[in-house]
Design an enzyme around this catalytic site. Structure first.
Site, PDB file in Angstrom:
ATOM      1  N   LEU A   1      -5.370   4.856   7.586  1.00 13.87           N
ATOM      2  CA  LEU A   1      -4.177   4.512   8.364  1.00 13.87           C
ATOM      3  C   LEU A   1      -3.045   5.374   7.832  1.00 13.87           C
ATOM      4  CD1 LEU A   1      -4.303   0.577   8.493  1.00 13.87           C
ATOM      5  CD2 LEU A   1      -4.898   2.189  10.313  1.00 13.87           C
ATOM      6  N   ASP A   2      -2.154   5.801   8.719  1.00 15.84           N
ATOM      7  CA  ASP A   2      -1.023   6.631   8.294  1.00 15.84           C
ATOM      8  C   ASP A   2      -0.119   5.867   7.320  1.00 15.84           C
ATOM      9  OD1 ASP A   2      -1.916   8.610   9.989  1.00 15.84           O
ATOM     10  OD2 ASP A   2      -0.590   8.007  11.633  1.00 15.84           O
ATOM     11  N   TYR A   3       0.703   6.627   6.612  1.00 17.21           N
ATOM     12  CA  TYR A   3       1.664   6.086   5.640  1.00 17.21           C
ATOM     13  C   TYR A   3       2.513   4.967   6.246  1.00 17.21           C
ATOM     14  CZ  TYR A   3       5.081   6.627   1.794  1.00 17.21           C
ATOM     15  OH  TYR A   3       5.884   6.435   0.706  1.00 17.21           O
TER      16      TYR A   3
ATOM     17  N   HIS B   1      -4.466  10.714  13.327  1.00 18.32           N
ATOM     18  CA  HIS B   1      -3.256  10.301  14.066  1.00 18.32           C
ATOM     19  C   HIS B   1      -3.574  10.056  15.551  1.00 18.32           C
ATOM     20  CE1 HIS B   1      -1.371  11.664  10.432  1.00 18.32           C
ATOM     21  NE2 HIS B   1      -1.624  12.929  10.681  1.00 18.32           N
TER      22      HIS B   1
ATOM     23  N   LYS C   1      -1.118   7.887  17.889  1.00 16.93           N
ATOM     24  CA  LYS C   1       0.183   8.552  18.072  1.00 16.93           C
ATOM     25  C   LYS C   1       0.035   9.773  18.993  1.00 16.93           C
ATOM     26  CE  LYS C   1       1.947   7.068  13.608  1.00 16.93           C
ATOM     27  NZ  LYS C   1       2.112   7.439  12.204  1.00 16.93           N
TER      28      LYS C   1
END
Ligand code: URA
Length: 237
Positions: free
Chosen positions: A100-102, A187, A190
């Site tokens: 998972l992204d930051y 990502h 997004k």
């Protein structure tokens, strides 16, 4: 006898895919010889060394973390940022299953069981990943249909997916959309919204397969139950 990459994954050292990379890049020795062939079979009695470390089997652990923001999905970070592994109190060499992204929150599974990780990540198993995205703007049916049919990101079409508009807020010009995907490209969510002209402001993963955030608040974690582990093992790939 079994394949070297499968054996490495079963010790909990890493996932089967990472094990394949380690083998082909010449980082694995079996009884003193560098092995780069993915078909190599081992029986379990050989001395296997990866990056100067002797491989030993360790007890398996399985966790579900409700990942907060500003934590990196990695086992270490060269910039000294907090990682998801730092949150979990264990001396085992666990690692996140997928990433998972930051700034993305929600369900993240961690384990030292490479086979288990492989089942959850294998595209053929089509494990649901349910995301809730808050986006800037009011999304309409045409953009939703494009997302459902699979938009092109990084030159490759995404698989068809389920998309549901949860709410729109005219006052602050945002929409909240539920999107269910099976892939795990970088990502991905997004970029999918970007492909239809929307910016994701907030992203949360609500569910991965049978795993939800029920009873696990942000930044907290729990161990998986034996029943949950056996359900995942019963999935064929
Ligand atoms: N898709 C994204 O864009 N980010 C995530 O963290 C997960 C899926």
């Amino acid at each position: 006898m079994e394949r070297l990459q499968k054996f490495i994954a079963e010790t909990g050292y890493t996932s089967r895919r990472k094990a394949e990379e380690l083998i082909t890049s010449g980082k694995v020795t079996v009884d003193g010889k560098i092995v780069t062939e993915l078909g190599t079979k081992v029986g379990g009695k050989e001395e296997i060394i990866i990056d100067e470390e002797i491989l030993t089997k360790e007890e398996k652990e399985y966790y579900l973390l409700n990942k907060p923001r500003e934590v990196i999905t990695s086992v270490s970070d060269d910039k000294g940022r907090k990682t998801v592994v730092d949150i979990i109190n264990t001396n085992k060499r666990i690692y996140p299953i997928g990433r998972l992204d930051y700034d993305t929150t929600g369900v993240l599974l961690l384990t030292n069981d490479g086979e288990f990780a492989n089942i959850l990540m294998h595209p053929n198993n089509k494990i649901d990943k349910v995301y809730i995205a808050k986006i800037r703007g009011i999304i309409k049916g045409d953009a939703i249909n494009k997302l459902k049919n699979g938009v092109i990101i990084d030159g490759r079409k995404c698989e068809k997916c389920r998309v549901k508009l949860r709410k729109t807020n005219i006052n602050n010009n945002t929409s909240t959309v539920e999107i269910v995907i099976h892939e795990g490209r970088n990502h991905q969510v997004k970029k999918m919204f970007e492909a239809v002209g929307f910016e994701v402001l907030k992203l949360k993963r609500e569910r991965v397969g049978i795993f939800t955030l029920d009873g696990v608040s942000s930044g907290k974690y729990r161990r998986l139950t034996p029943k949950e582990i056996s359900i995942i093992y019963s999935i064929k790939n």
